[in-house]
Structure formats: structure tokens, C-alpha cells
Write a protein that holds these residues in place. Structure first.
Motif, mmCIF file in Angstrom:
data_model
loop_
_atom_site.group_PDB
_atom_site.id
_atom_site.type_symbol
_atom_site.label_atom_id
_atom_site.label_comp_id
_atom_site.label_asym_id
_atom_site.label_seq_id
_atom_site.Cartn_x
_atom_site.Cartn_y
_atom_site.Cartn_z
ATOM 1 N N LEU A 163 0.907 -1.291 -0.158
ATOM 2 C CA LEU A 163 0.172 0.657 -0.459
ATOM 3 C C LEU A 163 0.872 1.509 -0.019
ATOM 4 O O LEU A 163 0.437 2.367 -0.618
ATOM 5 N N SER A 215 0.062 -6.156 -4.229
ATOM 6 C CA SER A 215 -0.675 -6.088 -3.224
ATOM 7 C C SER A 215 -1.379 -7.400 -3.893
ATOM 8 O O SER A 215 -1.664 -8.625 -2.939
ATOM 9 N N ARG A 275 -12.112 2.887 7.752
ATOM 10 C CA ARG A 275 -13.047 3.602 7.413
ATOM 11 C C ARG A 275 -12.374 4.161 6.146
ATOM 12 O O ARG A 275 -12.971 4.132 4.702
ATOM 13 N N GLY A 276 -11.384 4.297 5.576
ATOM 14 C CA GLY A 276 -10.488 4.940 4.733
ATOM 15 C C GLY A 276 -9.858 3.417 3.421
ATOM 16 O O GLY A 276 -10.347 3.123 2.194
ATOM 17 N N VAL A 277 -9.232 2.431 3.776
ATOM 18 C CA VAL A 277 -8.633 1.382 3.466
ATOM 19 C C VAL A 277 -9.948 0.027 4.059
ATOM 20 O O VAL A 277 -9.929 -0.864 3.280
ATOM 21 N N GLY A 278 -10.383 0.117 5.153
ATOM 22 C CA GLY A 278 -10.990 -1.177 4.928
ATOM 23 C C GLY A 278 -12.134 -1.441 4.518
ATOM 24 O O GLY A 278 -12.020 -3.087 4.216
ATOM 25 N N LEU A 279 -12.384 -0.425 4.389
ATOM 26 C CA LEU A 279 -14.876 -0.865 3.778
ATOM 27 C C LEU A 279 -15.363 0.213 2.814
ATOM 28 O O LEU A 279 -14.535 0.839 2.636
ATOM 29 N N LEU A 280 -15.982 -0.594 2.306
ATOM 30 C CA LEU A 280 -16.771 -0.077 1.354
ATOM 31 C C LEU A 280 -17.957 0.673 2.016
ATOM 32 O O LEU A 280 -18.839 -0.157 2.146
ATOM 33 N N ASN A 301 -18.480 -5.854 1.174
ATOM 34 C CA ASN A 301 -17.205 -5.498 1.677
ATOM 35 C C ASN A 301 -16.427 -6.968 1.405
ATOM 36 O O ASN A 301 -15.843 -6.983 1.803
ATOM 37 N N THR A 328 -12.365 -8.282 -2.065
ATOM 38 C CA THR A 328 -10.959 -8.935 -2.439
ATOM 39 C C THR A 328 -10.867 -9.840 -2.535
ATOM 40 O O THR A 328 -10.150 -9.960 -3.135
ATOM 41 N N ARG A 368 -13.604 -9.748 5.771
ATOM 42 C CA ARG A 368 -13.002 -9.326 4.734
ATOM 43 C C ARG A 368 -11.475 -10.355 4.898
ATOM 44 O O ARG A 368 -11.172 -10.869 3.293
#
Lengths: 530, 346
Positions: free
Chosen positions: A324, A343, A359-364, A372, A376, A437
Motif C-alpha cells: 500500500l 498487493s 473507514r479509508g482502506v478497510g471498508l466500502l 465488503n 477482495t 474480509r
């Protein structure tokens, strides 16, 4: 001894019923260098915000306790007032204008003026800046620090150490400054720059200016401070005389926390001790969490805790390995050399990552829980797909729903069903979705960063238990990065402490508080003969 | 029953209910003033089918995270190039229509790839840069239309002229082909079956695509880039795919539009094509970040019906033609409103 210049008495501060300062006392005498020590979250910044009358304090309901300045009770209600009283603050982040010269930066907002023709009618807004006076003032301030810095040089491109001096010069140029607060001034400096700074601090103190010095570096404290206040969980854990205090004592006071006896389920088979991931000389370019030549080996089947103070790079490790943030170095997964910054490769080779930035990388946030969880695994590993003729890969709703339901019950995600939007879940449940996830990837090695940040106490326990369960039942190697040392010591087999972007040492969770404290403050075992 | 109704209200959204009410009011007003309501409805259906695909063409870019595709004229130009090529080859009927689309697509793919590379340089300002790309490509093509070596006498300026005309009739090539296909009267209203079916077919195709692995990757790249990167999705690739798809759909959209209109409009024709399409999708409940096929269908129906009906009704009521002014105010006002609220409607 003379009257204290600053006296803070029984300062309490709560945020929404949660006390972050629980009756703190702090005295600073004229000409004293007083060190304020404490882990992240010990309450140092809140205490300084109180002292400065920062708006955030008033907005959240003010504070309790009294502040005496020069023996007089004082209610400091704005930073402006604090400055007028003679309190100067040097921030961790530089507040300098890069295109301006040193002198211009030092005098910014307080420029000496000279009348012009227009001043008479249009006021001082059209006065001219008195360049000569500005330079002499700046020179005087720099001379008090005894640094050979050109006052007419532009700030852009200067080494950080010099910028730090400009910041300090700006504060002491304010003629009335009597107390200087330095918030981790050496955090960004090289050793020789830090050395210069410490000398300058001592000179200032000799001229009668009091210094309140916030830091994590124990040896610096020992070198320059007169007295030390150690904060821990919003309380004064100890007031030490710097000359008599030992590093071990300071570290112990800083970290000391009762460790809850955790009942971890036993392993069915003992650890093989086999190396799984070998990290050599890893450098990760993650702003604020730079990793700078890290060597670390992760063993198959273990739970490895990664701890350390904020800003020392512990967060950067997993982010760099998972691609990342850009990274250099060599990382071997089993015997394969990992391509860094890829990745997809990592995800396809059994690595998974639960990011600290939930909330930024972890979730839609605007997608349902089910999406969600599976997205991946779908994208990286081609799961949850139906194959139609012509190589068309459609999502397989039935499988998606089935897996989401399994995860919801296995992780006890409190929701109305797999179709609920991730945005509508509480922090703890969002974290569980992030873990689900990662589980959908069926990883061999799971990185989890700050798993309990921002979630309530009950949910913390559940999340940690879940990680242990994944480790014990499915044999997944788990690497937990956390700012909360106590929780690492509860669940991990080994705890690695990161300092300055490098590995400071690896300790068993049963090691003493002092050992952890010293490593976190950058002092290896050998330094204190433990 | 009550809760069902409330659920429905929430799903459709208050703004759209208001527009529905407004259209219903207009229809009543039209009936009162003695206008032919059935004709108005027939016209509305045609306009819905005609504009629908242009509106749909906005969806890929929105889902890919590039916001409204203000560069829509670029795709329109590709479609026009395909169309004039089909006319040049004197292809008629279904062959002509298919050829127009068939020629447009490769041109749109190439243009879309170039456009995507440009947008990659200005990440975060796609909408503004897109507007200028749209405008400048129209201006550039004004020269090209004159210089391109088309020879068909039905397209070049009359009396030994060179270069293409501003308006080219499709009447005997494939004009009104879809409109006439399987059309039937229903209680006095003419249903342009072929046109509507083609629009719905494109919508269905997009819906299917959005459920494929690639479609989901595209949407993820648009809604949360970091999530996408951490899922091993090539975000750059997805962004360019979304631009290309948007451009291709715009090209198909203009071919359908032209056949329904009966004319190909060159030169400044494509200049303002983006605005009504954007107004329609916003009206349908999309935002700069989120759009779906249902937004497209609902928005096109509302916007086009409103315009078709409002035009004659206002002129008959006010006895003067302010309808064009009203149209500009409504469509641009809507865009302005929606762009200032980046979170969008329901």
C-alpha cells in the motif's frame, strides 16, 4: 527555591464523561527545564491544550482545577492570552512559510513597521516592513540560541534541524517569553542536530527562561532536564529528580500497567519455530510512520505483536509488505522473494491485511456487508464467481450471501443482515467486517493493524479473542500491530518493539514493564545492563 | 400499507415525487388548454428513447470515480464520425445503422484511451478538464469536418462544394429506423417499440456488466481507491476502462439520437450535448459519486417528459415562447444544484 512560574493544580479534564486528566499537578520554576514524559494517550497534549487555552478545551466543556501564573490565579481562555502572558509553544509540525527567509519567518505577524506616505491616511496596513530592524531582531534571537544560521536565507530546503531552530527563535523573539513549551522537538532531528538543540535549551534556561519539554527519549531527559513529571493514563505517575532518576525507573513509570491475566486457549500442536516471513532491511515510505531499515522474522503459527510509540514506523511495516506504500528491501515469504509494492501478489500468496484505516482502506462504506466481505477475495483470488460461456465471470450471489451469513454468525457481527450498509455499523462491528474480509482470503499470514482502535471495551475483547481463535483453530500466523502494549502482551507469543523505524528488540510478553519501556524509548537492553 | 408507501417514498425520493407532481400538473394544464395530450406523450416516449443512451453513457465514468463525464461531446464526435462513414458508404436500413455503430466503436475506443490518459494527469479535476476537452474537441472537429475526404453528394456542401454540411439528412439511409420498428398505437399514443427496446437493451447490458468481476472492480476503484488497491485492483486500468466505456456509449447514444431525429448534426451540434444528459441523471437521483441504471431510466423519463410537455404548455399559457429559456434554466440550474452538494441525493 523561588516561587514557581507556573503551577497547575489538580487539573481534570473529561471528554464526554471519560476523564483523560484525573487531577494532574505540575510546577515549573523559572529557569527550569522540566520534562514531561508519557506514552501516547497519557494526557500530555490535553494538558498542554489546557495550558494554552485551546478552543477545543472550551468547546468540550472546559476543565477543572486551577492554574497559577507567577503566583496569580489565572484563567487562560485563548491561545492569544497565553502568548500575552509569555508562554511560547514550538509545535511538532513546523509552521513555517517555505518561500520566506528566516528573518521573515521569525517576525511573521509581528513585523517592525515604518511609516510611509500613505500610512497617515490609510493606516498601518500600508506601512512598509522595516527590513533592517527585522534582520537585527532575528539575528538577536538566533544569537541567543547561539546558532550560526543566516537570517536572510530562505527556509525552503533547509535541514529540519535548522527549521526547528527558526521555530524556537520565533518564540524567544517575543520579548516577554518566559515559558517555552517544546513538543517532541527532537523527534525529527538527527542525533547531532538534537545535541545542538539540547545545548541551546540549556543556554536559554540559563538566561532564566523556563522550558517544558515533552519527549519520548529518556536519555535526552536525563541529559538536560532538572525535574521530570511522568504522566500515565491521565495521572501523575511520578515526579522525579533528573539527577537521581535512572532510565529504568523512568521507563517503568511510563509503561507500568497491570496486565490482565488472559486465559488463552492452548495450542493443539507446539510451534514449529520455522521461519515464515523474513524481512531484511525494509524501508517503507509511509508519511508519519516511516520504516527505516527493519529486520524481522515472523515464525510460522505464532502471534507476533508489534508495538512502539506513534510515529516510529510500526504501522508502516504491514502497509509496506502489503504494497500500500512504496517499499524497498528484501522480504522472503517462505523461500520466495516477495515483489514489494504488489498487493495482488501478496493476496495471492496467502497474505491478508486488516488496515488501521478502517473507514479509508478497510471498508466500502456505501456497499452492503456481504460485498465488503467478499470483494477482495473475488478480485484477487477469483472466488464467489459463476463462469458463463465466453469467459464471462459473474458474481455468484448465492455463494456470497451464504459466506456472508457464515461470517456474520462466526464473528458475531451485529447487523440487520448481509445487505446492511457498512456505514450503518458501529466501529466494533465494522472492524469485524474487516476481519471477515481478510478471512474470505483464507490467509496463512494475517496482518492486523490497530485492531482495537476506536472501538468500545467490550468489542475490543471480542476482536482480540477472534484473532486468537483464528490463530489456534486455523493455524493462521497473526501479526498484530497496536499502540496498546497491554493488549499485545495479552495475546502475543512475542512482542517486537519498533523504534525509529527499526527493530529495537523482541521481548516475551512476560518481560518487565521496564524492559518494554526502555525499548520503546530507544534504549536497548545493553544500555542499562538488564 | 402505510409503511410500504413510506418505503416507496423514501426509495424514489422527495425531489422526484415533486417532479412527478409537476409533470402531472402540466398534463392537466395541457388538457385544459386544449393541447393534444396524447401527442405530447408520444413525443415524450420518443425523446426518452432518443436521449436515454447518452444519459446511460455517464454511468461508467461516475462509477469509475471520475464524476460527470463533461467530455461527452468527444464520444458524440466519435459516433458522428461512424455515422458519416456509414452514409458515405451508402449503407441503408439495418446495415447502415449497424455500420454506423460498428464504425463508431473502434474510433471511440481509441479516443477514450487518449482521453483517459489525459484525465490521469489531472486526477481530481476530471470534470473541469473534461468540459474543456469536450469543447476543444468540438472546435477541432469543426475544421476536420471541412477537410475530411468525404465525397457522398448527400453530405457535402451543394454546388461543387467541399466539406460536410452542418446538417445531414438520414431520411433514406437509416432515419427513424428504430422509431418505426414494431411501433404500435396504444390508446392514441404511439409506442416507438424499437427505440425503447434498444435503450432498455443497453441498460440491461450495463447492468449485467456491473455484476461481472470487472464491473465490480470498476465500481470499487471508483468508490474507494484505497480499498481497491488493497484488494489488488489496478485502479488506473479501471479508470481508463470507465472512460473508454463512457465514450463508446456516448458514440452509440448519438447514433441512436441521430436516427431518431432523422439528421446528423455536425460542427457545433455536439457542443452542449453533455448538459441535458447530466441534468437528467442528476434528476434521476444520481450524484457525482454514485449512479445506477435506475437513476438513468427514471431521470431520462422525468427530464424529457418535463421538457416535452412544458414547452407547448408554457407557450400556450403565457402566449410567448419562454420555453427555451426555461429549459436552459432548469437543466443548468439542476446541474449547479447537484454539483454543490457532492454527497448527492437519495
Amino acid at each position: 527555591m523561588a516561587e514557581p512560574l507556573l503551577r497547575m493544580r489538580d487539573i481534570k479534564k473529561q471528554f464526554y464523561g471519560n476523564y483523560v486528566l484525573k487531577g494532574v499537578n505540575l510546577d515549573v520554576y523559572p529557569g527550569e527545564i522540566h520534562a514531561l514524559l508519557g506514552e501516547n494517550g497519557a494526557g500530555k497534549s490535553t494538558l498542554m491544550n489546557v495550558l494554552f487555552g485551546m478552543p477545543v478545551i472550551k468547546e468540550t466543556g472546559g476543565f477543572e482545577g486551577t492554574i497559577l501564573w507567577d503566583g496569580q490565579p489565572m484563567s487562560i481562555t485563548s491561545p492569544r492570552q497565553a502568548v500575552d502572558l509569555g508562554i511560547g509553544m514550538v509545535h511538532q509540525e513546523f509552521m513555517l512559510l517555505p518561500g520566506f527567509t528566516v528573518a521573515e519567518n521569525i517576525k511573521l505577524g509581528r513585523e517592525p513597521l515604518r511609516d510611509t506616505l500613505l500610512t497617515r491616511w490609510l493606516g498601518t496596513r500600508l506601512s512598509r516592513v522595516d527590513q533592517d530592524k527585522m534582520r537585527t531582531d532575528a539575528r538577536a534571537a538566533l544569537d541567543r540560541l547561539e546558532v550560526s544560521l543566516d537570517e536572510w536565507a530562505p527556509v525552503a530546503g533547509m535541514p529540519v534541524g535548522y527549521k526547528q531552530f527558526v521555530e524556537i527563535a520565533r518564540e524567544i523573539d517575543k520579548t516577554n517569553v518566559r515559558l517555552l513549551v517544546l513538543d517532541e522537538p527532537t523527534a525529527v532531528l538527527t542525533e547531532s542536530e538534537a545535541e545542538l538543540l539540547l545545548q541551546a535549551m540549556q543556554r536559554l534556561a540559563a538566561k532564566g527562561i523556563s522550558i517544558l519539554f515533552i519527549t519520548h527519549r529518556l536519555d535526552e531527559v536525563k541529559a538536560v532536564a532538572n525535574r521530570i513529571t511522568v504522566l500515565r493514563d491521565g495521572e501523575v505517575a511520578g515526579l522525579l529528580d533528573a539527577e537521581k532518576a535512572s532510565l529504568v525507573e523512568m521507563a517503568q513509570l511510563m509503561v507500568g500497567r497491570k496486565i490482565e491475566a488472559a486465559d488463552l486457549p492452548p495450542r493443539t500442536k507446539p510451534l514449529s519455530g520455522e521461519d515464515m516471513l523474513t524481512i531484511n532491511n525494509l524501508e517503507v515510505d509511509m508519511p508519519g510512520e516511516r520504516v527505516n531499515g527493519l529486520n524481522l522474522t515472523i515464525k510460522r503459527g505464532e502471534i507476533l505483536g508489534i508495538g512502539g510509540l506513534a510515529g516510529h514506523g510500526k504501522i508502516g511495516i504491514a502497509n509496506g509488505i502489503m504494497g500500500l506504500y512504496s517499499a524497498q528491501g528484501s522480504v522472503y515469504l517462505n523461500k520466495d522473494k516477495m515483489p514489494l509494492g504488489n498487493s495482488l501478489w501478496a493476496l495471492r500468496h496467502g497474505l491478508a491485511f486488516v488496515s488501521e484505516d478502517r473507514r479509508g482502506v478497510g471498508l466500502l462504506l456505501d456497499e452492503p456487508i456481504s460485498i465488503n466481505i467478499i470483494l477482495t477475495a473475488m478480485q484477487a483470488q477469483g472466488k464467489f464467481l459463476r463462469h458463463l460461456p465466453g469467459n464471462i465471470q459473474m458474481r455468484n450471489d448465492r455463494e456470497i450471501e451464504k459466506f456472508a451469513r457464515e461470517m456474520i454468525s462466526a464473528l458475531d457481527i451485529r447487523c440487520t443482515g448481509p445487505h446492511q450498509l457498512a456505514r450503518r455499523l458501529s466501529g466494533g462491528n465494522q472492524q469485524k467486517v474487516c476481519i471477515a474480509r481478510a478471512m474470505a482470503l483464507e490467509p496463512d499470514l494475517l496482518f492486523v493493524s490497530e485492531p482495537t482502535r476506536g472501538i468500545d471495551v467490550g468489542a475490543k475483547r471480542l476482536v482480540l479473542d477472534q484473532l486468537v481463535k483464528i490463530n489456534r483453530e486455523q493455524g493462521v500466523t497473526v501479526v498484530i500491530t497496536s499502540s496498546e502494549l497491554a493488549e499485545l502482551r495479552q495475546v502475543a507469543d512475542r512482542v517486537a518493539i519498533i523504534y525509529g523505524g527499526k527493530l529495537a528488540g523482541i521481548l516475551p510478553p512476560t518481560a518487565s514493564d521496564a524492559e518494554f519501556g526502555l525499548l520503546m524509548a530507544g534504549k536497548g537492553k545493553e544500555a542499562v545492563g538488564l | 400499507m402505510m409503511s410500504n408507501l413510506r418505503h416507496l417514498t423514501r426509495n424514489i425520493g422527495i425531489p422526484r415525487l415533486i417532479i412527478f407532481a409537476f409533470i402531472a400538473g402540466l398534463l392537466i394544464l395541457a388538457a385544459v388548454t386544449g393541447l393534444q395530450v396524447k401527442d405530447l406523450l408520444s413525443d415524450s416516449l420518443v425523446r426518452i428513447g432518443m436521449n436515454g443512451i447518452l444519459v446511460l453513457s455517464l454511468v461508467p465514468a461516475i462509477q469509475g470515480g471520475l464524476g460527470m463525464n463533461f467530455g461527452l461531446p468527444l464520444g458524440v464526435i466519435c459516433g458522428l464520425l461512424g455515422s458519416v462513414t456509414a452514409v458515405e458508404l451508402n449503407l441503408r436500413g439495418w446495415a447502415g445503422f449497424s455500420a454506423a455503430i460498428g464504425f463508431s466503436i473502434p474510433i471511440a475506443i481509441v479516443a477514450g484511451l487518449v482521453y483517459a490518459r489525459l484525465l490521469e494527469q489531472v486526477k481530481g479535476q476530471e470534470m473541469m478538464v473534461g468540459t474543456y476537452i469536450g469543447f476543444s474537441s468540438v472546435a477541432g472537429m469543426c475544421i476536420a469536418w471541412l477537410l475530411l475526404p468525404f465525397k457522398s453528394p448527400s453530405m457535402i456542401w451543394a454546388v461543387g462544394g467541399e466539406g460536410l454540411r452542418t446538417t445531414i439528412s438520414l431520411g433514406d439511409h437509416y432515419g427513424k429506423l428504430l422509431n418505426e420498428f414494431l411501433k404500435f398505437p396504444l390508446g392514441g399514443i404511439t409506442i416507438p417499440t424499437g427505440l425503447l427496446l434498444f435503450f432498455l437493451f443497453c441498460c440491461a447490458l450495463w447492468y449485467m456488466f456491473s455484476r461481472t468481476r470487472t464491473g465490480m472492480a470498476l465500481r470499487t476503484a471508483g468508490s474507494n481507491e484505497l480499498y481497491a488497491v488493497s484488494s489488488g485492483i489496478d485502479v488506473r486500468h479501471m479508470r481508463s476502462l470507465s472512460v473508454v466505456l463512457s465514450t463508446v456509449l456516448a458514440a452509440i447514444g448519438i447514433v441512436v439520437y441521430s436516427q431518431s431525429y432523422g439528421f446528423i448534426q455536425l460542427y457545433m451540434g455536439p457542443l452542449l450535448m453533455a448538459f441535458p444528459a447530466i441534468a437528467a441523471i442528476l434528476l434521476g437521483g444520481a450524484s457525482v459519486q454514485k449512479a445506477s441504471v435506475s437513476n438513468v431510466i427514471l431521470g431520462t423519463i422525468l427530464f424529457q417528459t418535463m421538457l416535452t410537455i412544458a414547452l407547448p404548455v408554457t407557450s400556450s399559457v403565457i402566449e410567448g415562447d419562454i420555453s427555451e429559456v426555461a429549459r436552459v434554466i432548469i437543466s443548468n440550474g439542476l446541474i449547479l444544484y447537484a454539483l454543490t452538494r457532492p454527497t448527492g441525493g437519495n
